[in-house]
Design a protein around this motif. Structure first.
Motif, mmCIF file in Angstrom:
data_model
loop_
_atom_site.group_PDB
_atom_site.id
_atom_site.type_symbol
_atom_site.label_atom_id
_atom_site.label_comp_id
_atom_site.label_asym_id
_atom_site.label_seq_id
_atom_site.Cartn_x
_atom_site.Cartn_y
_atom_site.Cartn_z
ATOM 1 N N THR A 92 57.040 54.363 36.933
ATOM 2 C CA THR A 92 56.193 54.108 38.103
ATOM 3 C C THR A 92 56.155 52.647 38.506
ATOM 4 O OG1 THR A 92 54.273 53.945 36.627
ATOM 5 C CG2 THR A 92 54.716 56.093 37.632
ATOM 6 N N SER A 93 56.578 51.734 37.619
ATOM 7 C CA SER A 93 56.562 50.306 37.938
ATOM 8 C C SER A 93 57.421 49.565 36.923
ATOM 9 C CB SER A 93 55.136 49.752 37.909
ATOM 10 O OG SER A 93 54.647 49.714 36.577
ATOM 11 N N PRO A 94 57.827 48.327 37.227
ATOM 12 C CA PRO A 94 58.561 47.529 36.233
ATOM 13 C C PRO A 94 57.774 47.313 34.949
ATOM 14 C CG PRO A 94 58.746 46.550 38.422
ATOM 15 C CD PRO A 94 57.731 47.628 38.524
ATOM 16 N N SER A 95 56.451 47.165 35.075
ATOM 17 C CA SER A 95 55.633 46.959 33.878
ATOM 18 C C SER A 95 55.611 48.206 33.011
ATOM 19 C CB SER A 95 54.212 46.558 34.269
ATOM 20 O OG SER A 95 54.196 45.272 34.845
ATOM 21 N N GLY A 108 55.994 43.498 33.519
ATOM 22 C CA GLY A 108 57.390 43.753 33.815
ATOM 23 C C GLY A 108 57.993 42.834 34.846
ATOM 24 N N TRP A 109 57.161 42.300 35.753
ATOM 25 C CA TRP A 109 57.672 41.415 36.792
ATOM 26 C C TRP A 109 58.166 40.089 36.209
ATOM 27 C CZ3 TRP A 109 58.060 43.530 41.590
ATOM 28 C CH2 TRP A 109 57.325 44.693 41.821
ATOM 29 N N GLY A 110 57.737 39.793 34.986
ATOM 30 C CA GLY A 110 58.174 38.547 34.361
ATOM 31 C C GLY A 110 59.210 38.734 33.272
ATOM 32 N N VAL A 111 59.175 39.895 32.555
ATOM 33 C CA VAL A 111 60.060 40.062 31.401
ATOM 34 C C VAL A 111 61.418 40.640 31.776
ATOM 35 C CG1 VAL A 111 58.157 40.250 29.771
ATOM 36 C CG2 VAL A 111 59.060 42.324 30.830
ATOM 37 N N TRP A 112 61.513 41.387 32.881
ATOM 38 C CA TRP A 112 62.820 41.848 33.350
ATOM 39 C C TRP A 112 63.511 40.685 34.040
ATOM 40 C CZ3 TRP A 112 65.040 46.189 31.843
ATOM 41 C CH2 TRP A 112 64.263 47.279 31.472
ATOM 42 N N LYS A 113 64.741 40.378 33.621
ATOM 43 C CA LYS A 113 65.449 39.219 34.169
ATOM 44 C C LYS A 113 66.876 39.589 34.552
ATOM 45 C CE LYS A 113 62.637 35.921 31.605
ATOM 46 N NZ LYS A 113 62.590 34.805 30.634
ATOM 47 N N SER A 114 67.354 38.968 35.634
ATOM 48 C CA SER A 114 68.730 39.196 36.069
ATOM 49 C C SER A 114 69.679 38.382 35.195
ATOM 50 C CB SER A 114 68.888 38.829 37.546
ATOM 51 O OG SER A 114 68.420 37.509 37.784
ATOM 52 N N ALA A 115 70.989 38.556 35.422
ATOM 53 C CA ALA A 115 71.985 37.907 34.563
ATOM 54 C C ALA A 115 71.888 36.393 34.593
ATOM 55 C CB ALA A 115 73.390 38.354 34.986
ATOM 56 N N ASP A 116 71.390 35.828 35.714
ATOM 57 C CA ASP A 116 71.268 34.365 35.813
ATOM 58 C C ASP A 116 69.953 33.843 35.235
ATOM 59 O OD1 ASP A 116 69.550 35.346 37.680
ATOM 60 O OD2 ASP A 116 70.440 34.322 39.405
ATOM 61 N N GLY A 117 69.170 34.720 34.576
ATOM 62 C CA GLY A 117 67.948 34.286 33.914
ATOM 63 C C GLY A 117 66.709 34.271 34.782
ATOM 64 N N LYS A 210 50.666 38.153 44.120
ATOM 65 C CA LYS A 210 51.988 38.773 44.099
ATOM 66 C C LYS A 210 52.031 39.856 43.022
ATOM 67 C CE LYS A 210 53.895 35.274 40.967
ATOM 68 N NZ LYS A 210 52.579 34.701 40.659
ATOM 69 N N PRO A 211 53.034 40.724 43.096
ATOM 70 C CA PRO A 211 53.162 41.749 42.050
ATOM 71 C C PRO A 211 53.240 41.111 40.663
ATOM 72 C CG PRO A 211 54.625 42.243 43.888
ATOM 73 C CD PRO A 211 54.047 40.883 44.154
ATOM 74 N N GLY A 212 52.577 41.757 39.712
ATOM 75 C CA GLY A 212 52.519 41.227 38.347
ATOM 76 C C GLY A 212 51.275 40.429 38.075
ATOM 77 N N ASP A 213 50.568 39.982 39.135
ATOM 78 C CA ASP A 213 49.320 39.258 38.948
ATOM 79 C C ASP A 213 48.236 40.202 38.434
ATOM 80 O OD1 ASP A 213 50.472 36.966 39.799
ATOM 81 O OD2 ASP A 213 49.267 36.706 41.605
ATOM 82 N N THR A 214 47.283 39.639 37.714
ATOM 83 C CA THR A 214 46.122 40.391 37.244
ATOM 84 C C THR A 214 45.027 40.325 38.296
ATOM 85 O OG1 THR A 214 46.647 39.878 34.943
ATOM 86 C CG2 THR A 214 44.394 40.573 35.405
ATOM 87 N N VAL A 215 44.327 41.423 38.503
ATOM 88 C CA VAL A 215 43.206 41.437 39.438
ATOM 89 C C VAL A 215 41.982 41.989 38.717
ATOM 90 C CG1 VAL A 215 43.783 43.725 40.358
ATOM 91 C CG2 VAL A 215 42.423 42.144 41.744
ATOM 92 N N CYS A 216 40.834 41.344 38.952
ATOM 93 C CA CYS A 216 39.572 41.746 38.326
ATOM 94 C C CYS A 216 38.552 42.040 39.417
ATOM 95 C CB CYS A 216 39.025 40.633 37.428
ATOM 96 S SG CYS A 216 40.154 40.059 36.144
ATOM 97 N N THR A 217 37.631 42.916 39.119
ATOM 98 C CA THR A 217 36.526 43.162 40.038
ATOM 99 C C THR A 217 35.318 43.628 39.233
ATOM 100 O OG1 THR A 217 35.940 44.174 42.159
ATOM 101 C CG2 THR A 217 36.979 45.602 40.526
ATOM 102 N N ILE A 218 34.145 43.520 39.837
ATOM 103 C CA ILE A 218 32.890 43.849 39.154
ATOM 104 C C ILE A 218 32.204 44.988 39.894
ATOM 105 C CG2 ILE A 218 30.649 42.961 38.382
ATOM 106 C CD1 ILE A 218 31.910 40.142 38.562
#
Length: 604
Positions: A92-95, A108-117, A210-218
């Motif tokens: 359902t998502s890269p994460s 997942g938006w940070g740990v998946w990397k292309s061949a150029d890093g 952006k995608p991968g960011d954490t969002v909080c709400t109360i």
């Protein structure tokens, strides 16, 4: 579904090994708006999961278990001790894809990397290369409705009303362009201040988040945490309460607000619709996990071994060391338990005043105690209040400064000693280290004028306030302690008011009580000197009715007193003038009542 060429192949290196998984981002979106991701067949999978995985990421945990049970993920023949994907797996998502492979919570938006890093998120544009941030977005009172429970949690969304913003505003819009749009679209619907804040909120939502960011709400006394899983979209909601939307994967349970770390509560108290929570990111990452679970999760993620996992660093407890017998001996305090009581008051109240007559060693004791509790003089700053001292001197204000190049003088916003120490104490890596502000002669200034809105923060350490000059949202760091000293014989300015007494613990240092009463006698014994000065001081103070005008021992704890004629000189030039002021207008013969000759005669 076949793989597509919209994005290159991405790779994920499993922790503690050389195995690399492969996958691609798909153009299709899942049920809740996130971009789908497919794991390629033949990718390695970590055999075990961290203990906290099921509680933190139940969808990924149960999906992984189902894939293992159905044989889509099985024991690998190529990689000993690892599992392996038998066929392509749509996630359902890269994460979610990263979590299935790694067996732990992952972005997942940070740990998946292309061949150029380059990380996956970097392929969405230059602004996406900024590190992931956590955000607070308020939704519990949007035009009178709690959208968190009604819409955000069940539908997997975070939204902004943007009720009057025209359609077609693109993602990544610049702040200047956005300011023009808001000015035109909200000219009659919002005040100037409201429009200014709306620009900041919209820009954060559209261009910084952006995608991968954490969002909080109360909502309902609980903090809910999720991960942004897609781009911003603009729609026309029926009630105009949610025209801007981003898909979010919310964690299943919330965290009771009252149990959150104090630093996190401070940031959450900022009254804006969108708040950047980067400064408390480590606290958010560690929510709901024990210290042991954090250690296991840190070991499951490939990191530089020379760095500490941020969530573990944030868990390092603030401590005030227990006073020792050696410290009591150095300070000539009669009982170590008295020092422990002072330390306990500081721990409970965080603000304390040492008060008493002149010469009782208030400032000396405050400095030495602060240096011991803080671990050294680097964590201690001293200021002295006086009648002309103001908020601008103490915290921040506009002061004339010369430009080093043009030599022109202009008024610039300048930080005062409290702001400087607060910034130092709140710096990452310093938050578990106590810092002390010593305020000498605290009652000689107009305290309400000097403290301003900081009065509120002294009592409510888990809150933030908007500052008068800079406009920043500010909170006093939990590791900032304040020790004031107050001379009770100084009648030039009224004593502290009830509001100040409520915010400070008060400890008396008086010649009539320990540790001050026997201080001079202990000092004389340590220095190998005759006890007569202590006897004279006791007789002198016994004849002074007002305890606020008793004479402290520090007048007689100086080397000059014990040179030839030093005691007589000190008595004549330091002690008797104080008593003359005390008895001014009463017609008292000071020399006859308090002179050395009279006191020695009474001793004899």
């Amino acid at each position: 579904m076949s793989m597509v060429d919209e994005f290159p192949e991405f790779r994920l290196r499993l922790p503690n090994g050389k195995m690399v998984a492969r996958g691609r981002l798909l153009p299709e979106k899942g049920a809740k708006g996130s971009r789908m991701f497919v794991i390629a067949a033949g990718s390695p999978v970590r055999a075990n999961t961290v203990p906290s995985f099921a509680a933190r990421k139940p969808p990924s945990y149960y999906t992984r278990q189902q894939l293992i049970d159905t044989g889509v993920i099985r024991r690998s023949d190529r990689w000993r001790g690892y599992l392996e994907t038998v066929s392509d797996i749509e996630c359902t998502s890269p994460s979610a894809a990263a979590e299935i492979l790694m067996g732990c919570s992952a972005n997942g938006w940070g740990v998946w990397k292309s061949a150029d890093g380059r990380a996956l998120i970097d392929h969405f544009g230059p602004s996406a290369a900024v590190p992931n941030r956590p955000w607070l977005v308020r939704g519990s009172n949007v035009s009178g409705l709690d959208l968190v429970r009604r819409q955000w949690l069940p539908e997997g969304l975070v939204t902004l009303a943007a009720s009057h913003l025209r359609q077609g505003v693109r993602q990544g819009v610049g702040k200047d362009e956005l300011r023009t749009l808001v000015q035109e679209d909200y000219e009659s619907a919002a005040t100037y201040n409201q429009r200014q804040q709306l620009v900041e909120d919209l820009h954060a939502f559209l261009s910084r988040m952006k995608p991968g960011d954490t969002v909080c709400t109360i909502s309902g006394g609980h903090l809910y945490v999720g991960e942004v899983t897609g781009e911003a979209e603009q729609t026309q909601s029926e009630d105009r309460r949610s025209n801007l939307r981003r898909p979010v994967e919310w964690k299943p349970t919330g965290h009771p607000y009252d149990e959150l770390p104090e630093e996190l509560q401070q940031k959450l108290s900022i009254q804006h619709d969108v708040v950047d929570l980067t400064s408390v990111q480590a606290h958010i990452e560690g929510l709901g996990l024990t210290y042991e679970e954090l250690v296991e999760e840190a070991e499951a993620i490939e990191r530089d071994p020379s760095t500490e996992f941020p969530a573990l660093t944030a868990r390092r407890e603030l401590e005030l060391p227990e006073p020792t017998d050696e410290l009591a001996g150095e300070l000539l305090v009669h009982d170590t338990e008295w020092l422990r009581e002072v330390r306990g008051l500081l721990w409970d109240e965080r603000q304390l005043v040492l008060y008493g007559p002149p010469g009782t060693g208030k400032t000396y004791l405050a400095l030495k105690l602060a240096e011991f509790l803080g671990g050294g003089p680097e964590q201690v700053k001293l200021v002295q209040f006086h009648p002309s001292y103001a908020y601008e001197d103490f915290f921040e204000g506009f002061r004339p400064q010369e430009d080093a190049q043009t030599r022109e003088v202009a008024f610039r916003l300048t930080a005062g000693p409290l702001r400087e120490l607060a910034d130092l104490a709140s710096r990452e890596g310093n938050r578990h280290i106590p810092h002390f502000l010593i305020i000498d002669e605290i009652n000689r200034a107009n305290l309400a004028k000097v403290f301003g809105e900081l009065y509120f923060l002294l009592e409510y350490r888990n809150k933030s306030v908007r500052l008068t000059y800079s406009g920043d949202d500010f909170a006093l760091p939990p590791n900032l302690f304040v020790i004031g000293t107050m001379n009770t014989a100084d009648r030039s300015i009224a004593l502290v008011d009830a509001a100040m007494r409520r915010r400070f613990a008060f400890v008396e240092l008086s010649p009539r009580t320990e540790p001050t009463r026997g201080l001079l006698r202990r000092w004389l014994a340590r220095e190998g000197k005759d006890a007569e000065p202590a006897d004279l001081l006791d007789v002198l103070n016994s004849g002074i009715r007002d305890p606020d005008f008793h004479i402290g021992p520090s007048y007689l704890m100086k080397k000059g007193v014990y040179r030839e004629g030093g005691l007589e000189r000190t008595w004549r030039t330091k002690i008797l003038p104080l008593l003359e002021e005390h008895h001014y207008g009463e017609g008292v013969d000071i020399e006859k009542r308090y002179g050395l000759a009279a006191l020695r005669e009474s001793l004899a």
